[in-house]
Design an enzyme around this catalytic site. Structure first.
Site, PDB file in Angstrom:
ATOM      1  CE  LYS A 146      -5.781  -8.172 -11.090  1.00  0.00           C
ATOM      2  NZ  LYS A 146      -4.925  -8.179 -12.279  1.00  0.00           N
ATOM      3  CE1 TYR A 193      -5.318  -6.303  -7.779  1.00  0.00           C
ATOM      4  CE2 TYR A 193      -5.365  -8.007  -6.078  1.00  0.00           C
ATOM      5  CZ  TYR A 193      -4.843  -7.484  -7.252  1.00  0.00           C
ATOM      6  OH  TYR A 193      -3.839  -8.165  -7.892  1.00  0.00           O
ATOM      7  CG  ASP A 200      -3.027  -8.904   5.907  1.00  0.00           C
ATOM      8  OD1 ASP A 200      -3.146  -8.978   4.665  1.00  0.00           O
ATOM      9  OD2 ASP A 200      -2.176  -8.193   6.467  1.00  0.00           O
ATOM     10  CE1 TYR A 248       9.011  -7.933  -9.491  1.00  0.00           C
ATOM     11  CE2 TYR A 248       6.926  -8.289  -8.349  1.00  0.00           C
ATOM     12  CZ  TYR A 248       8.240  -8.649  -8.594  1.00  0.00           C
ATOM     13  OH  TYR A 248       8.784  -9.718  -7.940  1.00  0.00           O
ATOM     14  CG  ASP A 300       2.514   0.070 -19.177  1.00  0.00           C
ATOM     15  OD1 ASP A 300       2.732  -1.011 -18.598  1.00  0.00           O
ATOM     16  OD2 ASP A 300       2.203   1.130 -18.575  1.00  0.00           O
TER      17      ASP A 300
HETATM   18  N1  UDP Z   1       3.226  -6.959   5.926  1.00  0.00           N
HETATM   19  C1  UDP Z   1       3.809  -6.471   7.076  1.00  0.00           C
HETATM   20  N2  UDP Z   1       4.402  -5.242   7.039  1.00  0.00           N
HETATM   21  C2  UDP Z   1       4.419  -4.467   5.917  1.00  0.00           C
HETATM   22  C3  UDP Z   1       3.830  -4.971   4.746  1.00  0.00           C
HETATM   23  C4  UDP Z   1       3.236  -6.222   4.789  1.00  0.00           C
HETATM   24  O1  UDP Z   1       3.802  -7.137   8.128  1.00  0.00           O
HETATM   25  O2  UDP Z   1       4.955  -3.351   5.971  1.00  0.00           O
HETATM   26  C5  UDP Z   1       2.606  -8.295   5.941  1.00  0.00           C
HETATM   27  C6  UDP Z   1       1.152  -8.312   5.519  1.00  0.00           C
HETATM   28  O3  UDP Z   1       0.323  -8.076   6.627  1.00  0.00           O
HETATM   29  C7  UDP Z   1       1.027  -9.727   4.964  1.00  0.00           C
HETATM   30  C8  UDP Z   1       2.409 -10.029   4.404  1.00  0.00           C
HETATM   31  O4  UDP Z   1       3.296  -9.093   4.995  1.00  0.00           O
HETATM   32  O5  UDP Z   1       0.763 -10.632   5.993  1.00  0.00           O
HETATM   33  C9  UDP Z   1       2.499  -9.876   2.896  1.00  0.00           C
HETATM   34  O6  UDP Z   1       1.941  -8.616   2.562  1.00  0.00           O
HETATM   35  P1  UDP Z   1       2.019  -7.999   1.107  1.00  0.00           P
HETATM   36  O7  UDP Z   1       1.329  -6.655   1.155  1.00  0.00           O
HETATM   37  O8  UDP Z   1       3.418  -8.029   0.610  1.00  0.00           O
HETATM   38  O9  UDP Z   1       1.183  -9.009   0.206  1.00  0.00           O
HETATM   39  P2  UDP Z   1      -0.312  -9.603   0.343  1.00  0.00           P
HETATM   40  O10 UDP Z   1      -0.174 -10.923   1.029  1.00  0.00           O
HETATM   41  O11 UDP Z   1      -1.125  -8.606   1.093  1.00  0.00           O
HETATM   42  O12 UDP Z   1      -0.748  -9.741  -1.065  1.00  0.00           O
END
Ligand code: UDP
Length: 323
Positions: free
Chosen positions: A145, A141, A279, A11, A31
């Site tokens: 990194k 992850y 999160d 992406y 890639d």
């Molecule tokens: N999120 C959500 N529903 C989903 C996917 C993600 O509520 O189906 C929330 C997730 O808990 C976080 C935010 O959206 O608070 C962004 O999540 P994402 O996985 O896109 O990126 P991250 O912040 O984890 O890198």
């Protein structure tokens, strides 16, 4: 410049390659197509299929290309998967990446730009997050990194390899021709769009009981072309070290859902789900160092522009990539 892009079929890599080519640079993509797509490689770029686990392949590709700079995007990106299969992440994102690092040193690559992440901070205490925040990853992850950032710092100190690690917050949006199509998809914006397209029954909101104004998590969404601009500036800069890249704005999950409704003009069901483990409630970048040091000027300032570009790409490519 001739720029070698490892992971250029993914992406962020594919969008970045299109940006570099539009800016008049020459691009070679390396890639393995494990998670990337051949179709996502810009036809103007040279394509070399190979895996970072194969030192001979990556070394030969870099030797033949003799790049003026190297960008490393080739990595697995699923936080949840990294908790279930940590060695997959340490093996690919650290051990295999050593081959790239060694080949870059052997061939005196002038600069290596590494795709890092806000996940190196874990659950940061101060918002906005600056580079001085302690790095305490809470999943393999982010740990992998961070390990590779530290390896690059040692390679710089001991072998003279110039590098810049860019810690992205939430990459989003699309370039003219390329967009976000992970398999499986786990990121919020494409998932909400799948709901808007009727490809999924509903969108789940993970947690509505956070200590935020609407109870949902706040993230810093940054346009993929703004990230691309920073990569080019980092290649051209003498700076070595790690920099944050984000918009400095925070948007809640509910705000993202509403913005997709507004931009797409479609309604869809939303379901409340428990919090997703790990999160943080709030992640917002302090990117003042990148602006000051690299002269980075993000061009996409609003969530609306980001969501609009992602939606436009999906409307033009309703089936995503087929190969
Ligand atoms: N999120 C959500 N529903 C989903 C996917 C993600 O509520 O189906 C929330 C997730 O808990 C976080 C935010 O959206 O608070 C962004 O999540 P994402 O996985 O896109 O990126 P991250 O912040 O984890 O890198």
């Amino acid at each position: 410049m001739h720029i070698f892009v490892a992971g250029g079929a993914g992406y962020i890599g594919s969008c970045c390659c299109e940006y570099l080519l539009d800016q008049g640079h020459q691009v070679s993509v390396f890639d393995a197509l494990l998670t990337g797509y051949r179709q996502a490689v810009d036809p103007r770029a040279e394509f070399i299929e190979g895996n970072l686990s194969d030192y001979a392949a990556i070394e030969a590709a870099i030797r033949k290309t003799r790049p003026d700079g190297l960008i490393h995007f080739a990595a697995f990106i699923e936080v949840g998967e990294s908790m279930l299969d940590p060695l997959k992440y340490f093996r690919n994102n650290v051990a295999n990446a050593l081959n790239l690092c060694q080949a870059a040193v052997e061939n005196q690559v002038p600069k290596l730009v590494f795709s890092s992440t806000a996940a190196v901070y874990g659950m940061p205490e101060s918002i906005p997050v600056s580079e001085t925040e302690p790095t305490v990853p809470i999943n393999p992850y982010g740990e992998a990194k961070l390990m590779f950032e530290r390896i690059l710092a040692w390679q710089h100190r001991l072998k003279g390899l110039p590098y810049c690690a860019l810690r992205y917050f939430n990459a989003a949006g699309a370039s003219r021709s390329y967009g976000e199509a992970h398999r499986p998809e786990s990121h919020l914006i494409p998932l909400v769009m799948e709901a808007a397209e009727g490809k999924r029954e509903c969108i789940s909101i993970f947690g509505e009981d956070y200590n935020t104004p609407d109870g949902t998590c706040i993230r810093d969404y940054i346009h993929v072309l703004d990230l691309a601009q920073a990569h080019l500036l980092a290649l051209q800069s003498d700076f070595c070290g790690s920099l944050n890249l984000g918009s400095g704005l925070g948007h809640s999950v509910k705000e993202v859902v509403e913005m997709v409704r507004q931009v797409s003009g479609r309604d869809f069901a939303v379901r409340s789900q428990p919090r997703r483990p790990g999160d943080p409630a709030r992640l917002i970048a302090d990117s003042s160092a990148a602006k000051r040091i690299l002269g980075w000027k993000p061009a996409y300032e609003s969530l609306e522009q980001i969501v609009q570009s992602a939606w436009d790409w999906r409307c033009k490519n309703p089936k995503g990539y087929s190969h």
